[in-house]
Design a protein around this motif. Structure first.
Motif, PDB file in Angstrom:
ATOM      1  N   LYS B  87       0.832  -1.192   0.000  1.00 44.33           N
ATOM      2  CA  LYS B  87       0.000   0.000   0.000  1.00 44.33           C
ATOM      3  C   LYS B  87       0.872   1.250   0.000  1.00 44.33           C
ATOM      4  O   LYS B  87       2.024   1.221   0.407  1.00 44.33           O
ATOM      5  N   GLU B  88       0.249   2.337  -0.447  1.00 45.33           N
ATOM      6  CA  GLU B  88       0.938   3.614  -0.342  1.00 45.33           C
ATOM      7  C   GLU B  88       0.127   4.431   0.652  1.00 45.33           C
ATOM      8  O   GLU B  88      -0.978   4.045   1.023  1.00 45.33           O
ATOM      9  N   TYR B  89       0.689   5.566   1.090  1.00 53.04           N
ATOM     10  CA  TYR B  89       0.012   6.325   2.133  1.00 53.04           C
ATOM     11  C   TYR B  89      -0.132   7.802   1.832  1.00 53.04           C
ATOM     12  O   TYR B  89       0.628   8.382   1.054  1.00 53.04           O
ATOM     13  N   LEU B  90      -1.135   8.368   2.493  1.00 54.80           N
ATOM     14  CA  LEU B  90      -1.405   9.806   2.397  1.00 54.80           C
ATOM     15  C   LEU B  90      -1.376  10.347   3.818  1.00 54.80           C
ATOM     16  O   LEU B  90      -2.119   9.895   4.682  1.00 54.80           O
ATOM     17  N   LEU B  91      -0.494  11.295   4.078  1.00 54.89           N
ATOM     18  CA  LEU B  91      -0.350  11.844   5.427  1.00 54.89           C
ATOM     19  C   LEU B  91      -0.744  13.305   5.485  1.00 54.89           C
ATOM     20  O   LEU B  91      -0.443  14.070   4.579  1.00 54.89           O
ATOM     21  N   CYS B  92      -1.357  13.678   6.595  1.00 54.63           N
ATOM     22  CA  CYS B  92      -1.619  15.091   6.805  1.00 54.63           C
ATOM     23  C   CYS B  92      -0.367  15.683   7.425  1.00 54.63           C
ATOM     24  O   CYS B  92       0.119  15.195   8.450  1.00 54.63           O
ATOM     25  N   LYS B  93       0.162  16.725   6.807  1.00 54.81           N
ATOM     26  CA  LYS B  93       1.422  17.263   7.311  1.00 54.81           C
ATOM     27  C   LYS B  93       1.217  18.146   8.531  1.00 54.81           C
ATOM     28  O   LYS B  93       2.180  18.590   9.134  1.00 54.81           O
ATOM     29  N   CYS B  95      -1.558  17.383  11.191  1.00 55.47           N
ATOM     30  CA  CYS B  95      -1.922  16.568  12.355  1.00 55.47           C
ATOM     31  C   CYS B  95      -1.282  15.182  12.339  1.00 55.47           C
ATOM     32  O   CYS B  95      -1.369  14.448  13.317  1.00 55.47           O
ATOM     33  N   GLY B  96      -0.644  14.823  11.228  1.00 48.91           N
ATOM     34  CA  GLY B  96       0.058  13.553  11.209  1.00 48.91           C
ATOM     35  C   GLY B  96      -0.810  12.337  10.903  1.00 48.91           C
ATOM     36  O   GLY B  96      -0.313  11.213  10.867  1.00 48.91           O
ATOM     37  N   ASP B  97      -2.074  12.561  10.694  1.00 44.42           N
ATOM     38  CA  ASP B  97      -2.990  11.472  10.356  1.00 44.42           C
ATOM     39  C   ASP B  97      -2.484  10.681   9.142  1.00 44.42           C
ATOM     40  O   ASP B  97      -1.980  11.257   8.192  1.00 44.42           O
ATOM     41  N   VAL B  98      -2.606   9.368   9.221  1.00 42.22           N
ATOM     42  CA  VAL B  98      -2.137   8.508   8.127  1.00 42.22           C
ATOM     43  C   VAL B  98      -3.323   7.806   7.478  1.00 42.22           C
ATOM     44  O   VAL B  98      -4.100   7.148   8.167  1.00 42.22           O
ATOM     45  N   GLN B  99      -3.459   7.945   6.182  1.00 42.46           N
ATOM     46  CA  GLN B  99      -4.520   7.231   5.470  1.00 42.46           C
ATOM     47  C   GLN B  99      -3.883   6.241   4.508  1.00 42.46           C
ATOM     48  O   GLN B  99      -2.851   6.512   3.916  1.00 42.46           O
ATOM     49  N   GLY B 131      -0.211  16.278   2.514  1.00 46.52           N
ATOM     50  CA  GLY B 131      -1.114  17.387   2.264  1.00 46.52           C
ATOM     51  C   GLY B 131      -1.790  17.786   3.559  1.00 46.52           C
ATOM     52  O   GLY B 131      -1.446  17.275   4.627  1.00 46.52           O
ATOM     53  N   LEU B 132      -2.727  18.715   3.467  1.00 44.97           N
ATOM     54  CA  LEU B 132      -3.491  19.100   4.654  1.00 44.97           C
ATOM     55  C   LEU B 132      -4.846  18.421   4.566  1.00 44.97           C
ATOM     56  O   LEU B 132      -5.549  18.554   3.565  1.00 44.97           O
ATOM     57  N   CYS B 133      -5.197  17.694   5.614  1.00 42.22           N
ATOM     58  CA  CYS B 133      -6.472  16.984   5.604  1.00 42.22           C
ATOM     59  C   CYS B 133      -7.614  17.997   5.737  1.00 42.22           C
ATOM     60  O   CYS B 133      -7.382  19.157   6.091  1.00 42.22           O
ATOM     61  N   PRO B 134      -8.828  17.593   5.450  1.00 42.08           N
ATOM     62  CA  PRO B 134      -9.968  18.515   5.499  1.00 42.08           C
ATOM     63  C   PRO B 134     -10.038  19.294   6.819  1.00 42.08           C
ATOM     64  O   PRO B 134     -10.238  20.506   6.808  1.00 42.08           O
ATOM     65  N   GLN B 135      -9.831  18.618   7.931  1.00 44.24           N
ATOM     66  CA  GLN B 135      -9.908  19.303   9.229  1.00 44.24           C
ATOM     67  C   GLN B 135      -8.821  20.374   9.374  1.00 44.24           C
ATOM     68  O   GLN B 135      -9.051  21.422   9.959  1.00 44.24           O
TER      69      GLN B 135
END
Lengths: 137, 137
Positions: B87-93, B95-99, B131-135
């Motif tokens: 898998k690859e990942y998408l991180l919020c730069k 809050c650090g959330d990992v998707q 990127g920056l997550c919606p929140q």
DNA sequence: ATACCTGCAAAGTCTTTGCCTTAGG
DNA sequence: CCTAAGGCAAAGACTTTGCAGGTAT
């Protein structure tokens, strides 16, 4: 170079001796530089301290002038964001050699799609290839 | 799970309590785990020490069972290499959330081409989106 | 003048190792 | 048994910060 300094000024950074020197060093290097690389750069060392380099890199990253790369088994490295796209890298996982890939980015489209589908903004990505170089194979 | 243990045995690792526990923890987690994550895993903490986890992760990476991910601003994280691709990942730069991204790898072909053109072997890659997550936007 | 930048030194955080003990095959 | 694996504690490596003094604007 003058362009870089303008970008800094526009974003509220003060143009100091240290800033100039750091931008020079990054500009002169053909590979991404780590904080340690810069600290050990003789020219730069004469002009500023580790903390200054560290904080300047932070600021430059903050205003989008610098790209941060997180290579395996080595601290973060930084490269200037030149206007004409960015580079990806190929690293030897044995000797650590870093090669630059001059390829057009294969995931730009995907990045835009992700931003849209997940509601993310200010997207960027990091794509790095690892392997054993011919010598280490 | 039994499959993982066999892979370990085949590669000369001893099947110890610690190894089992670490594989369990990695298997149970749906996101990549850092050394610290594992250290703070209550179950695991009862069974082994940080040094053990560290060395076990090294061994597992060595025999190709573990993928090492170098996310920005957080130490290395590890995820099991399941047979069916990675898998690859998408991180919020912020809050650090990992998707997790369930996409078919967009750079497989490129990877093979690189191996050929540059004489590299044992290729792998790391592709992460930030990127920056919606929140946080 | 004032807000930002710098140097120095120290503290943090995460990673890695040495050495002796334990236990898997 | 013999050798890989584990525990503990300490050292390393890299990053980050506080504070007092300096400097660009």
């Amino acid at each position: 170079m003058e362009e870089l300094l303008n970008h800094c000024r526009e974003n509220g950074l003060r143009v100091t001796v240290g800033l100039r020197a750091i931008l020079d060093a990054l500009n002169a290097a053909d590979l991404p530089q780590s904080l340690l690389d810069l600290e050990q750069n003789k020219e730069l060392a004469k002009l500023c301290d580790r903390a200054t380099i560290f904080r300047t890199l932070q600021r430059l990253e903050g205003i989008g002038l610098l790209r941060r790369l997180n290579f395996s088994h080595s601290g973060a490295k930084f490269s200037l964001n030149t206007g004409d796209g960015h580079k990806e890298y190929l690293l030897c996982k044995n000797c650590g050699d870093v090669q630059t890939l001059d390829i057009s980015c294969p995931v730009h489209k995907l990045e835009r799609e992700l931003a849209e589908s997940r509601g993310f903004s200010e997207m960027s990505h990091e794509l790095t290839f690892y392997g054993l170089c011919p010598q280490c194979s």
